[in-house]
Design a protein around this motif. Structure first.
Motif, PDB file in Angstrom:
ATOM      1  N   GLN A 199       0.919  -1.079   0.160  1.00 21.03           N
ATOM      2  CA  GLN A 199       0.084   0.046  -0.199  1.00 21.03           C
ATOM      3  C   GLN A 199       0.880   1.326   0.040  1.00 21.03           C
ATOM      4  O   GLN A 199       0.550   2.332  -0.589  1.00 21.03           O
ATOM      5  CB  GLN A 199      -0.893   0.008   1.317  1.00 21.03           C
ATOM      6  N   LYS A 200       1.765   1.296   0.903  1.00 18.25           N
ATOM      7  CA  LYS A 200       2.747   2.556   1.027  1.00 18.25           C
ATOM      8  C   LYS A 200       3.619   2.433  -0.333  1.00 18.25           C
ATOM      9  O   LYS A 200       3.882   3.649  -0.802  1.00 18.25           O
ATOM     10  CB  LYS A 200       3.715   2.466   2.115  1.00 18.25           C
ATOM     11  N   THR A 201       3.924   1.370  -0.857  1.00 23.61           N
ATOM     12  CA  THR A 201       4.712   1.563  -2.124  1.00 23.61           C
ATOM     13  C   THR A 201       4.315   2.050  -3.293  1.00 23.61           C
ATOM     14  O   THR A 201       4.532   2.975  -3.721  1.00 23.61           O
ATOM     15  CB  THR A 201       5.208   0.086  -2.595  1.00 23.61           C
ATOM     16  N   PHE A 202       2.874   1.726  -3.448  1.00 24.46           N
ATOM     17  CA  PHE A 202       1.993   2.244  -4.645  1.00 24.46           C
ATOM     18  C   PHE A 202       1.559   3.603  -4.379  1.00 24.46           C
ATOM     19  O   PHE A 202       1.437   4.388  -5.241  1.00 24.46           O
ATOM     20  CB  PHE A 202       0.656   1.333  -4.624  1.00 24.46           C
ATOM     21  N   GLY A 203       1.474   4.033  -3.012  1.00 23.75           N
ATOM     22  CA  GLY A 203       1.053   5.231  -2.719  1.00 23.75           C
ATOM     23  C   GLY A 203       2.379   6.233  -2.969  1.00 23.75           C
ATOM     24  O   GLY A 203       2.169   7.504  -3.618  1.00 23.75           O
ATOM     25  N   ASN A 204       3.515   5.757  -2.774  1.00 24.10           N
ATOM     26  CA  ASN A 204       4.811   6.377  -3.040  1.00 24.10           C
ATOM     27  C   ASN A 204       4.763   6.631  -4.593  1.00 24.10           C
ATOM     28  O   ASN A 204       5.243   7.828  -5.044  1.00 24.10           O
ATOM     29  CB  ASN A 204       6.072   6.095  -2.486  1.00 24.10           C
ATOM     30  N   MET A 205       4.574   5.699  -5.304  1.00 22.04           N
ATOM     31  CA  MET A 205       4.683   5.678  -6.841  1.00 22.04           C
ATOM     32  C   MET A 205       3.461   6.804  -7.441  1.00 22.04           C
ATOM     33  O   MET A 205       3.969   7.838  -8.101  1.00 22.04           O
ATOM     34  CB  MET A 205       4.336   4.231  -7.415  1.00 22.04           C
ATOM     35  N   LEU A 206       2.318   6.447  -6.908  1.00 20.83           N
ATOM     36  CA  LEU A 206       1.385   7.684  -7.164  1.00 20.83           C
ATOM     37  C   LEU A 206       2.088   9.131  -6.965  1.00 20.83           C
ATOM     38  O   LEU A 206       1.715  10.188  -7.943  1.00 20.83           O
ATOM     39  CB  LEU A 206       0.179   7.524  -6.918  1.00 20.83           C
ATOM     40  N   SER A 207       2.224   9.251  -5.694  1.00 20.87           N
ATOM     41  CA  SER A 207       2.545  10.570  -5.335  1.00 20.87           C
ATOM     42  C   SER A 207       3.919  10.931  -5.953  1.00 20.87           C
ATOM     43  O   SER A 207       3.894  12.225  -6.497  1.00 20.87           O
ATOM     44  CB  SER A 207       3.208  10.646  -3.739  1.00 20.87           C
ATOM     45  N   GLY A 208       4.687  10.193  -6.587  1.00 22.15           N
ATOM     46  CA  GLY A 208       5.881  10.679  -7.263  1.00 22.15           C
ATOM     47  C   GLY A 208       5.521  11.057  -8.780  1.00 22.15           C
ATOM     48  O   GLY A 208       5.865  12.121  -9.285  1.00 22.15           O
ATOM     49  N   LEU A 209       4.375  10.503  -9.377  1.00 22.14           N
ATOM     50  CA  LEU A 209       3.798  10.614 -10.579  1.00 22.14           C
ATOM     51  C   LEU A 209       3.090  12.015 -10.449  1.00 22.14           C
ATOM     52  O   LEU A 209       3.237  12.970 -11.323  1.00 22.14           O
ATOM     53  CB  LEU A 209       2.829   9.642 -11.256  1.00 22.14           C
ATOM     54  N   ILE A 210       2.419  12.250  -9.415  1.00 20.38           N
ATOM     55  CA  ILE A 210       1.773  13.880  -9.216  1.00 20.38           C
ATOM     56  C   ILE A 210       2.922  14.538  -8.881  1.00 20.38           C
ATOM     57  O   ILE A 210       2.490  15.867  -9.546  1.00 20.38           O
ATOM     58  CB  ILE A 210       0.979  13.640  -7.852  1.00 20.38           C
ATOM     59  N   LEU A 211       3.958  14.408  -8.250  1.00 18.37           N
ATOM     60  CA  LEU A 211       4.906  15.539  -7.970  1.00 18.37           C
ATOM     61  C   LEU A 211       5.597  15.802  -9.572  1.00 18.37           C
ATOM     62  O   LEU A 211       5.852  17.042  -9.752  1.00 18.37           O
ATOM     63  CB  LEU A 211       6.030  15.092  -7.074  1.00 18.37           C
ATOM     64  N   LEU A 212       5.487  14.798 -10.336  1.00 19.78           N
ATOM     65  CA  LEU A 212       6.245  15.257 -11.695  1.00 19.78           C
ATOM     66  C   LEU A 212       5.327  15.841 -12.624  1.00 19.78           C
ATOM     67  O   LEU A 212       5.615  16.774 -13.454  1.00 19.78           O
ATOM     68  CB  LEU A 212       6.653  13.847 -12.432  1.00 19.78           C
ATOM     69  N   MET A 213       3.948  15.408 -12.298  1.00 17.91           N
ATOM     70  CA  MET A 213       3.094  16.297 -13.351  1.00 17.91           C
ATOM     71  C   MET A 213       2.586  17.780 -12.768  1.00 17.91           C
ATOM     72  O   MET A 213       2.606  18.650 -13.630  1.00 17.91           O
ATOM     73  CB  MET A 213       1.849  15.384 -13.222  1.00 17.91           C
ATOM     74  N   ASP A 214       2.501  17.926 -11.582  1.00 17.45           N
ATOM     75  CA  ASP A 214       2.062  19.282 -11.213  1.00 17.45           C
ATOM     76  C   ASP A 214       3.409  20.311 -11.133  1.00 17.45           C
ATOM     77  O   ASP A 214       3.260  21.344 -10.513  1.00 17.45           O
ATOM     78  CB  ASP A 214       1.525  19.372  -9.880  1.00 17.45           C
TER      79      ASP A 214
END
Length: 422
Positions: free
Chosen positions: A242-257
């Motif tokens: 759960q934490k791993t996928f949360g960090n992956m999605l957060s990384g994508l969001i950081l790159l996008m915004d």
């Protein structure tokens, strides 16, 4: 077990297949022996008596001799004839290997590129097999006949080769598509380097998923039997990662915004430094001490983060200073402005400023305000440089720094009473 083995060896098809395999191995083995004996001798003869008395490379000559001898023996064995299809297929494949390698060797010796030479060798390999078997129908029939049963399914050699071919084609096609689209994204305007990397990763992941789904469909793999197991396994993986996928999605969001980008100077809790890279799981932050802090991407989405270079790289530094009450304020402020202006990393626009903050216990409390444009180079060294310059200027103008002063009162009790003595 011994009876089953003896009865299998008594089968004519197996006997001829074994004989054809032994002939193929012996052909390449004899070719190796002949090339070792005749190759160097032929090179020496050519060097002594050949036209121009030039030199021949030993290794290519030995390769051609080995493959030529093996091909000659295989052609003789094919001419003798084998009745069983399995033996014919083995001899055809061995002949195709010899012909393909010979064509590849001649193409490389003629200066052809490696890719073209490999394609020519593959074409010669397929053509030789078709020539020996008088078409591909016997080959396909033999490959389909060779197999074994697993439950209600039959695994054949033709099916295995078909699966390998499908996987290879999907892999090559996916790699080519990702490379072509990656080049198109690199040439696209209006995107910075980090946005291009993000889009390339998303496109690559999408192509891999599509290729896997196409491979499952083309190979006819039935996943219904694994539905219950895959559901339980997916649930377990979901909770565990759960934490791993949360960090992956957060990384994508950081790159996008683009709220945090590589090169930004940030403060997260006790960590201060510049962002080195944004990974799949964590953001790498390098401090001025050379330490690399790996901060989870999810933490940057939920905690308070100070980004010193989000909208502008200009950062203001506040330097506290206390001067005694007997100081000439106009002169002191002039010296503070001079020390700040002479520091090489301080910006001229906006220029340094001085604020009288309060009347403190020891004297006037001042703030020296300066602006810098390279916070990743550190802020403590700027403060140290300004204070050192100011210290020399204050000494030249007989201005001191007030020291802490305390009054200490000693009280003693008399023997007969409670009156204190000072």
């Amino acid at each position: 077990m011994d009876f089953f083995l003896l009865s299998s060896l008594a089968d004519a098809a197996i006997q001829q297949a074994l004989l054809a395999m032994l002939v193929s191995i012996a052909a390449f083995g004899l070719g190796q022996m002949v090339s070792r004996k005749l190759g160097p001798a032929l090179v020496r003869w050519w060097k002594a008596h050949g036209p121009g008395k030039g030199e021949l490379p030993v290794r290519p000559i030995c390769t051609v001799l080995r493959l030529s001898v093996a091909l000659l023996i295989l052609m003789v064995a094919t001419a003798i004839g084998f009745e069983e299809l399995s033996a014919q297929i083995i001899l055809a494949v061995a002949t195709g290997v010899a012909v393909g390698l010979l064509v590849h060797r001649f193409a490389r010796s003629a200066g052809t590129g490696r890719v073209i030479a490999t394609l020519l060798g593959l074409v010669a390999f397929v053509a030789a097999i078709a020539g020996v078997l008088r078409g591909f129908a016997p080959l396909l029939e033999g490959l389909n006949a060779a197999g074994f049963s697993v439950g209600s399914r039959r695994v054949t050699l033709l099916g295995v080769l078909n699966g390998l071919l499908v996987v290879a084609l999907l892999f090559i096609g996916t790699r080519l598509a990702i490379r072509l689209i990656g080049r198109s994204i690199d040439q696209a305007g209006g995107l910075d380097r980090y946005q291009r990397v993000l889009i390339q990763k998303l496109v690559a992941a999408a192509f891999v998923v599509v290729a896997i789904l196409m491979g499952i469909d083309l190979l006819g793999i039935d996943l219904t039997a694994l539905a219950v197991f895959s559901g339980a396994f997916g649930l377990a993986v979901g909770f565990g990662l759960q934490k791993t996928f949360g960090n992956m999605l957060s990384g994508l969001i950081l790159l996008m915004d683009r709220s945090i980008k590589p090169g930004d100077v940030i403060v997260v809790g006790d960590s201060f430094g510049w962002v080195n890279k944004i990974g799949v799981r964590a953001v790498s932050v390098i401090t001025r001490d050379g330490k690399e802090h790996l901060i989870p991407n999810e933490l940057l989405m939920t905690e308070r983060v100070e980004n010193w270079s989000f909208s502008s790289r200009d950062v203001r530094i506040r330097i506290a200073l206390t001067l005694p009450y007997a100081t000439d304020l106009d002169l002191a402020e002039q010296l503070m402005i001079q020390a700040a202006t002479e520091s090489p990393r301080v910006l001229a626009v906006p220029g340094p400023n001085v604020w009288l903050r309060s009347f403190g216990e020891r004297g006037f409390d001042y703030d020296i305000l300066v602006w810098i444009r390279d916070p990743e180079q550190g802020v403590g060294n700027v403060q140290s440089d300004i204070l050192r310059r100011l210290w020399r200027l204050l000494q030249e103008n007989a201005i001191s720094i007030p020291l802490p002063q305390r009054e200490v009162h000693l009280h003693a009790r008399s023997e007969g009473g409670n009156a204190p003595r000072r």
